[in-house]
Design an enzyme around this catalytic site. Structure first.
Site, PDB file in Angstrom:
ATOM      1  N   GLU A 112       0.835  -1.198   0.000  1.00 37.06           N
ATOM      2  CA  GLU A 112       0.000   0.000   0.000  1.00 37.06           C
ATOM      3  C   GLU A 112       0.869   1.246   0.000  1.00 37.06           C
ATOM      4  O   GLU A 112       1.999   1.223   0.491  1.00 37.06           O
ATOM      5  CB  GLU A 112      -0.852   0.024   1.274  1.00 37.06           C
ATOM      6  CG  GLU A 112      -1.936  -1.029   1.274  1.00 37.06           C
ATOM      7  CD  GLU A 112      -2.526  -1.267   2.663  1.00 37.06           C
ATOM      8  OE1 GLU A 112      -3.739  -1.409   2.743  1.00 37.06           O
ATOM      9  OE2 GLU A 112      -1.774  -1.301   3.654  1.00 37.06           O
ATOM     10  N   CYS A 145       3.394   8.686   0.955  1.00 35.08           N
ATOM     11  CA  CYS A 145       4.033   7.778   1.902  1.00 35.08           C
ATOM     12  C   CYS A 145       4.158   6.413   1.224  1.00 35.08           C
ATOM     13  O   CYS A 145       3.146   5.807   0.865  1.00 35.08           O
ATOM     14  CB  CYS A 145       3.126   7.708   3.132  1.00 35.08           C
ATOM     15  SG  CYS A 145       3.620   6.518   4.357  1.00 35.08           S
ATOM     16  N   CYS A 152       7.279  -6.452   7.713  1.00 37.67           N
ATOM     17  CA  CYS A 152       8.462  -5.849   8.328  1.00 37.67           C
ATOM     18  C   CYS A 152       9.042  -6.831   9.336  1.00 37.67           C
ATOM     19  O   CYS A 152       8.300  -7.553  10.001  1.00 37.67           O
ATOM     20  CB  CYS A 152       8.072  -4.547   9.029  1.00 37.67           C
ATOM     21  SG  CYS A 152       9.476  -3.653   9.726  1.00 37.67           S
ATOM     22  N   CYS A 156       7.937  -4.179  15.886  1.00 35.51           N
ATOM     23  CA  CYS A 156       7.466  -3.188  16.865  1.00 35.51           C
ATOM     24  C   CYS A 156       6.042  -3.557  17.308  1.00 35.51           C
ATOM     25  O   CYS A 156       5.184  -3.834  16.467  1.00 35.51           O
ATOM     26  CB  CYS A 156       7.489  -1.783  16.255  1.00 35.51           C
ATOM     27  SG  CYS A 156       9.148  -1.304  15.729  1.00 35.51           S
ATOM     28  N   CYS A 159       2.743  -1.793  15.882  1.00 44.04           N
ATOM     29  CA  CYS A 159       2.650  -1.554  14.434  1.00 44.04           C
ATOM     30  C   CYS A 159       2.106  -2.786  13.710  1.00 44.04           C
ATOM     31  O   CYS A 159       2.611  -3.900  13.903  1.00 44.04           O
ATOM     32  CB  CYS A 159       4.037  -1.200  13.912  1.00 44.04           C
ATOM     33  SG  CYS A 159       4.087  -0.996  12.121  1.00 44.04           S
ATOM     34  N   GLU A 202      10.857  -1.482   6.730  1.00 42.13           N
ATOM     35  CA  GLU A 202      11.987  -0.737   7.264  1.00 42.13           C
ATOM     36  C   GLU A 202      12.936  -0.437   6.093  1.00 42.13           C
ATOM     37  O   GLU A 202      13.636  -1.313   5.600  1.00 42.13           O
ATOM     38  CB  GLU A 202      12.682  -1.585   8.343  1.00 42.13           C
ATOM     39  CG  GLU A 202      14.021  -1.081   8.806  1.00 42.13           C
ATOM     40  CD  GLU A 202      14.052   0.406   9.168  1.00 42.13           C
ATOM     41  OE1 GLU A 202      13.201   0.863   9.943  1.00 42.13           O
ATOM     42  OE2 GLU A 202      14.934   1.118   8.651  1.00 42.13           O
ATOM     43  N   ASN A 333      -2.201   4.911  16.944  1.00 46.02           N
ATOM     44  CA  ASN A 333      -3.421   4.492  16.258  1.00 46.02           C
ATOM     45  C   ASN A 333      -3.714   3.048  16.641  1.00 46.02           C
ATOM     46  O   ASN A 333      -2.786   2.235  16.706  1.00 46.02           O
ATOM     47  CB  ASN A 333      -3.236   4.595  14.745  1.00 46.02           C
ATOM     48  CG  ASN A 333      -3.074   6.028  14.306  1.00 46.02           C
ATOM     49  OD1 ASN A 333      -3.894   6.886  14.631  1.00 46.02           O
ATOM     50  ND2 ASN A 333      -1.986   6.322  13.611  1.00 46.02           N
ATOM     51  N   CYS A 376      -0.816   5.941  10.354  1.00 47.14           N
ATOM     52  CA  CYS A 376       0.452   5.303  10.728  1.00 47.14           C
ATOM     53  C   CYS A 376       0.240   3.952  11.378  1.00 47.14           C
ATOM     54  O   CYS A 376      -0.548   3.822  12.302  1.00 47.14           O
ATOM     55  CB  CYS A 376       1.163   6.134  11.776  1.00 47.14           C
ATOM     56  SG  CYS A 376       2.072   7.457  11.101  1.00 47.14           S
TER      57      CYS A 376
END
Ligand code: SAH
Length: 384
Positions: A112, A145, A152, A156, A159, A202, A333, A376
């Site tokens: 995306e 973005c 990833c 984290c 996320c 990343e 978020n 985010c």
């Protein structure tokens, strides 16, 4: 609230192998790669510049449409196969004008990217000399973005991409094509002014492809973006930060996802922190060859009960001492996988006020596109 239980992760997997210029995808070739390639076909070098322009300046991928290229060469290039590496699957538009685009890659995986109307809060211009790269009308600036990986490896805890794990890194051609295709979604009067590597993945984990994408996007025969309008956001991979500084002389903007003022807190939310001491990261940031008047963006996702107290704010000021930086606070978020959440608005405001009181430049990021899950950390592996 007690600390979340964290999965133990191993060091991230090795970065993907990088192809030589012959096996490189046509969209990832720089003019010099084209010249080398065409010389082998007995074609003049200037044709390389023409092809590069078609792809990167005009967003034309189909060799048949490159009308100033000779017919026999077009036919030969067509044998390379389908040239556009992404297929658009969907485009969703948020009520605030944010557009989330979903693309399928050649192997069926999906990525995306998000086109965001530029707000005032995040758009603090220290250096506005570069204006004309995308047309010189006084038009509405947009930020794009882009994703750099499918999923990833950094893990984290707050996320969605990190929770999904890494499928693979994107090639430079897959990164830059997000820009070409997103340009087709601009309304009249809009232009892409800033590019941020803040989508899935990343970007410094597979540095070579990210660096090549930046070279393609900034090449004067192509889109000709200014490196100053490109920001690489990283969890803080030290070797990548050093290379980015060396290769682009500090001109490419750097954003670092710090999210905590001390190593102990950071390790509870960013498993990667266990593999790299925070003070070494801070040393690498201080050594980044920033041009005058530029600052490193420190991203700080505020999470209720984890990193959001006044004490954290004060420690953050200490950690950042002497670093030309600005802090971007992002109230977390919500994501499906975990119960972590943003602090109450008054806690966010108190944190911001404390940083301002201690003379640290900071802003609170506006949430954009959350009605289409484009905010985010909400970019997940929707359809792979
Ligand atoms: N790997 C890069 C890019 C990640 S996404 C990096 O770590 O910087 C861009 C930013 O969104 C990062 O600062 C990331 O930590 C933050 N982010 C991720 N998930 C989030 C969430 N759920 N809420 C708020 N910010 C989030």
């Amino acid at each position: 609230m007690s600390s979340p239980r964290l999965p133990l992760i191993a060091a991230p997997p090795p970065a993907p192998r990088h192809p030589g210029s012959k096996e490189r995808h046509a969209v990832a070739r720089l003019p010099e790669d084209w010249r080398e390639y065409l010389a082998e076909l007995g074609e003049p070098a200037f044709r390389g510049d023409q092809i590069f322009r078609w792809i990167h300046q005009h967003g034309v991928f189909d060799f048949e449409q490159m009308t100033n290229v000779s017919r026999p060469l077009r036919a030969r290039l067509a044998e390379l196969g389908k040239n556009c590496p992404l297929e658009e699957l969907s485009a969703q538009r948020s009520t605030d004008g944010t557009r989330k685009l979903l693309f399928r890659l050649h192997d069926g995986l999906a990525i995306e990217c998000v086109l965001i109307p530029q707000g005032n809060a995040d758009d603090e211009d220290e250096d506005d000399e570069e204006q004309k790269q995308w047309g010189d009308l006084p038009d509405r600036p947009m930020t794009l973005c882009v994703s750099s990986q499918v999923g990833c490896a950094m893990g984290c805890v707050f996320c969605a991409s990190g929770q999904a794990g890494l499928k693979r890194g994107l090639g430079a051609h897959e990164i830059v094509t997000q820009v070409s295709l997103a340009r087709r979604h601009l309304d009249p009067g809009e232009r892409i002014r800033n590019l941020v590597f803040m989508g899935m993945g990343e970007p410094l984990h597979h540095y070579a492809e990210t660096a090549r994408a930046i070279r393609l996007l900034t090449h004067p025969l192509g889109a000709g973006m200014s490196p100053r309008r490109i920001t690489v956001s990283t969890v803080g991979l030290i070797s990548g930060i050093r290379k980015l500084g060396e290769d682009f002389g500090g001109k490419v903007g750097l954003a670092v996802s710090l999210h905590a003022p001390d190593s102990e807190t950071r390790s509870t939310i960013i498993p990667m922190n266990n593999h790299q001491p925070l003070d070494e990261l801070m040393t690498a940031l201080r050594a980044y060859p920033l041009p005058k008047r530029r600052r490193i963006t420190i991203e700080y996702t505020l999470i209720d009960g984890i990193n959001d107290t006044i004490l954290h704010a004060r420690r953050l000021v200490e950690t950042l001492r002497g670093l030309p930086s600005k802090v971007n606070l992002i109230p977390m978020n919500p994501i499906k996988a975990v119960s972590l959440r943003a602090p109450r608005p008054d806690a966010v405001e108190a944190f911001r006020r404390e940083l301002s009181r201690l003379r640290v430049s900071c802003s609170v990021r506006q949430t954009r596109g959350d009605d289409v899950d484009a905010a985010c950390g909400q970019l997940a592996l929707a359809s792979s």
